[in-house]
Scaffold this motif. Sequence first.
Motif, PDB file in Angstrom:
ATOM      1  N   LYS A 396       0.834  -1.216   0.000  1.00 30.62           N
ATOM      2  CA  LYS A 396       0.000   0.000   0.000  1.00 30.62           C
ATOM      3  C   LYS A 396       0.865   1.261   0.000  1.00 30.62           C
ATOM      4  CE  LYS A 396      -0.323  -0.384   4.949  1.00 30.62           C
ATOM      5  NZ  LYS A 396      -0.921  -0.940   6.072  1.00 30.62           N
ATOM      6  N   PRO A 397       0.249   2.400  -0.352  1.00 33.27           N
ATOM      7  CA  PRO A 397       1.011   3.645  -0.246  1.00 33.27           C
ATOM      8  C   PRO A 397       1.345   3.888   1.226  1.00 33.27           C
ATOM      9  CG  PRO A 397      -1.043   3.976  -1.459  1.00 33.27           C
ATOM     10  CD  PRO A 397      -1.116   2.611  -0.857  1.00 33.27           C
ATOM     11  N   PRO A 401       3.883  11.114   1.155  1.00 32.36           N
ATOM     12  CA  PRO A 401       3.533  11.123  -0.266  1.00 32.36           C
ATOM     13  C   PRO A 401       4.683  10.579  -1.121  1.00 32.36           C
ATOM     14  CG  PRO A 401       3.115  13.269   0.744  1.00 32.36           C
ATOM     15  CD  PRO A 401       3.806  12.440   1.766  1.00 32.36           C
ATOM     16  N   GLY A 402       4.348   9.762  -2.114  1.00 33.69           N
ATOM     17  CA  GLY A 402       5.364   9.216  -3.018  1.00 33.69           C
ATOM     18  C   GLY A 402       6.045   7.980  -2.473  1.00 33.69           C
ATOM     19  N   GLN A 403       5.757   7.653  -1.201  1.00 31.80           N
ATOM     20  CA  GLN A 403       6.399   6.484  -0.607  1.00 31.80           C
ATOM     21  C   GLN A 403       5.425   5.307  -0.619  1.00 31.80           C
ATOM     22  OE1 GLN A 403       7.624   6.668   3.511  1.00 31.80           O
ATOM     23  NE2 GLN A 403       9.773   6.684   2.914  1.00 31.80           N
ATOM     24  N   ILE A 404       5.979   4.134  -0.717  1.00 30.42           N
ATOM     25  CA  ILE A 404       5.158   2.928  -0.771  1.00 30.42           C
ATOM     26  C   ILE A 404       5.756   1.925   0.213  1.00 30.42           C
ATOM     27  CG2 ILE A 404       6.450   2.119  -2.808  1.00 30.42           C
ATOM     28  CD1 ILE A 404       3.812   0.931  -3.802  1.00 30.42           C
ATOM     29  N   HIS A 415       9.989   0.496   3.428  1.00 31.28           N
ATOM     30  CA  HIS A 415       9.509   1.710   2.756  1.00 31.28           C
ATOM     31  C   HIS A 415      10.426   2.065   1.594  1.00 31.28           C
ATOM     32  CE1 HIS A 415       7.297   2.086   6.498  1.00 31.28           C
ATOM     33  NE2 HIS A 415       6.522   2.977   5.890  1.00 31.28           N
ATOM     34  N   ASP A 418       9.097   5.792  -4.546  1.00 29.50           N
ATOM     35  CA  ASP A 418       8.972   5.361  -5.936  1.00 29.50           C
ATOM     36  C   ASP A 418       9.067   6.566  -6.850  1.00 29.50           C
ATOM     37  OD1 ASP A 418       8.555   4.077  -8.265  1.00 29.50           O
ATOM     38  OD2 ASP A 418       6.436   3.679  -7.940  1.00 29.50           O
ATOM     39  N   SER A 423       3.070   5.484  -7.168  1.00 34.03           N
ATOM     40  CA  SER A 423       3.301   4.405  -6.210  1.00 34.03           C
ATOM     41  C   SER A 423       2.350   3.235  -6.404  1.00 34.03           C
ATOM     42  CB  SER A 423       3.124   4.930  -4.799  1.00 34.03           C
ATOM     43  OG  SER A 423       4.126   5.835  -4.520  1.00 34.03           O
ATOM     44  N   SER A 424       1.095   3.557  -6.705  1.00 34.30           N
ATOM     45  CA  SER A 424       0.098   2.497  -6.730  1.00 34.30           C
ATOM     46  C   SER A 424       0.385   1.452  -7.806  1.00 34.30           C
ATOM     47  CB  SER A 424      -1.297   3.079  -6.933  1.00 34.30           C
ATOM     48  OG  SER A 424      -1.282   3.845  -8.100  1.00 34.30           O
ATOM     49  N   ILE A 427       1.859  -1.729  -6.363  1.00 36.25           N
ATOM     50  CA  ILE A 427       1.131  -2.526  -5.366  1.00 36.25           C
ATOM     51  C   ILE A 427       0.798  -3.901  -5.941  1.00 36.25           C
ATOM     52  CG2 ILE A 427      -1.055  -2.688  -4.077  1.00 36.25           C
ATOM     53  CD1 ILE A 427      -0.728   0.361  -3.634  1.00 36.25           C
TER      54      ILE A 427
END
Length: 462
Positions: A396-397, A401-404, A415, A418, A423-424, A427
Motif C-alpha cells: 500500500k502507499p 507522499p510518493g512512498q510505498i 519503505h 517510488d 506508487s500504486s 502494489i
Amino acid sequence: MTRKLYVKSYGCQMNAYDSQRMADTLAPEGFVETATPDGADLIILNTCHIREKAADKLYSELGRMRELKKQAADDGRRVTLAVAGCVAQAEGKEIVRRNSAVDLVFGPQNYHRLPGLLARAENGAVVDTEFPAEDKFDHLAAPSRAAMRKRGVSAFLTVQEGCDKFCTFCVVPYTRGAEASRPVAKILAEAERLADAGVREITLIGQNVNAYHGEGTNGRAASLTDLLYCLAGVPGIARLRYTTSHPLDMDERLIEAHRDLPALMPHLHLPVQSGSDRILGAMNRRHTAAEYLNVIERLRRARPDIAFSSDFIVGFPGESEDDFCRTLGLVSEVGYASAYSFKYSPRPGTPAAGMDQLPEAVKDERLQRLQHEIDRQLDAFNARSLGATLDVLFEKPAKRPGQIVGKSPYLQPVHVMDHVMASSSLIGEIHPVKIDHIGSFTLSGQLAEQYSMQDRRSLIVA
Ligand code: SAM
Ligand code: SF4
C-alpha cells in the motif's frame, strides 16, 4: 436497506479472519462495515480469552457500549450488541446476566448461523455456544471480489481449527474445541478466489496448523505439506506462510518443503514457550528443549536463510531462576528474528491454574529480562539487513507522499520512495529493494534497479 456493521477484533489472526468472514456472511443481509461504533446498527465484539483479564476487559468495554446503545435509543435508533469469540464461548450466559444491553452471545463455531441468530435476538437475548455438527465453513458466505480487493494483497486463510494438544496453560482446546481441518478442495477454491482478486501472499492459519490433516482431492488425508504444494500451483500466489506450528508436528517432509518450495517464505513462527525440560514437561508440551533445537537445526540445514520467531511464557507455576535461565540460554542459542513473550496468566478451567502460582513481581522481572534479550536480537536481525537486497511485496502507499510500503520475506515492513512511477502501480508486485536505512521497526531502501513495468512483472514468481 443498508445497515452499518462494526466488528472489533481482539487477539490472534484467527479472530481477524473470523471477523472478516462474519462481515462477508452479513453482507448479503445489507450490512456494510464501518470503522467506528458510533452510528453502527450492529456491533460485534470478537473476543480473545488467551491471556489475563480478557473477561474483565470485555465487561468494561460492554459498559461503554451500553452507553452508546442508550444514546442511539434516545435518538430513535436500535443498536444490536453482540459478543463473539472465545470469551463468549467461555462465559456464555454470564455475559447477558452481567450486562442486559447484550442481545447476542455466540461462540467461534457458530458464525455461520449469524443471520438467523440476529433475527431471533430481535425478540430477546440469545446465547449460542454449542459446537454444532455442521461445518461452519460450508455455510459461511464467500467474500465479494470488492471486499477481497479492499483487504489488500496479503491474506489469511484458515485451514485448521481447534487443538487436541492440551498444554496445561492453554484455553484453546476448551474454547475452540477439537482439531478439525478443512478439505483441500475448499481451501484451494478460496485461494483461487483470493488470487483472482489480486492477492499475492497467503498465510495459512490454524491454532495448530502443522497438525493439518484435511481431506485431499483424491479422498485421502492430506498433510500441510501436500496442501502447500497444491497452493503453490495457484497462478498469482507468489508467497506462502503458515502459522501457528507446534514443534512436535514439524515432520521431515514439511522441513524439506522449506528447501524445495520457493513460494514458502524463509520465516517460521515456531513457539517453544520455555527452555527448561522440567517446565516443558509441566506444560505438557511433549518435547524437550534439545528436540526443539534439533528441529531448528534441520530447518536451517534445509533452508540456510530461514529466520525464526517464537512465543515464550515466563513465570509458569514452579518456574525457578534456573528454569528461567535455561529459557534465556535457548533464546541466545537460536537467535530469533523476533519473538513474543508473555507473563503466565492462569486461565479458568486449565490444569496449570490450580498449581502454586509465582509472585507477580517475579514474573514482571523475568519478563523484562527476556524482552530485553529479544529486543536486542530483533535489532541485530534488522541491522544485518542493512546493505542487503530483499524481495519486497508492495502492499500500500505509505503515509509520506510518493512512498510505498511492503514486506520483506521476513515480515519486515520496507519503505521505498517510488520516483519512477505512481506508487500504486507497484502494489501487488514483488521487487528487489536494496536496504539503506534501518528504523526502529521498519526498513527503507531503493528499488534495486530501474526495471520497466514489463521487467517488473517478470520478477513475480507465479
Ligand atoms: N498453538 C500455539 C502453540 O502451541 O505454540 C499457540 C497458540 S496461543 C493462541 C498463542 C500464545 O499465547 C502461546 O504460544 C503462548 O505463548 C501464549 N499463551 C497461551 N496461554 C497462555 C497463558 N495462560 N498465559 C500466558 N500466555 C499464554
Ligand atoms: Fe494451546 Fe497451542 Fe498448546 Fe494447543 S498446542 S493447547 S493451541 S498452546
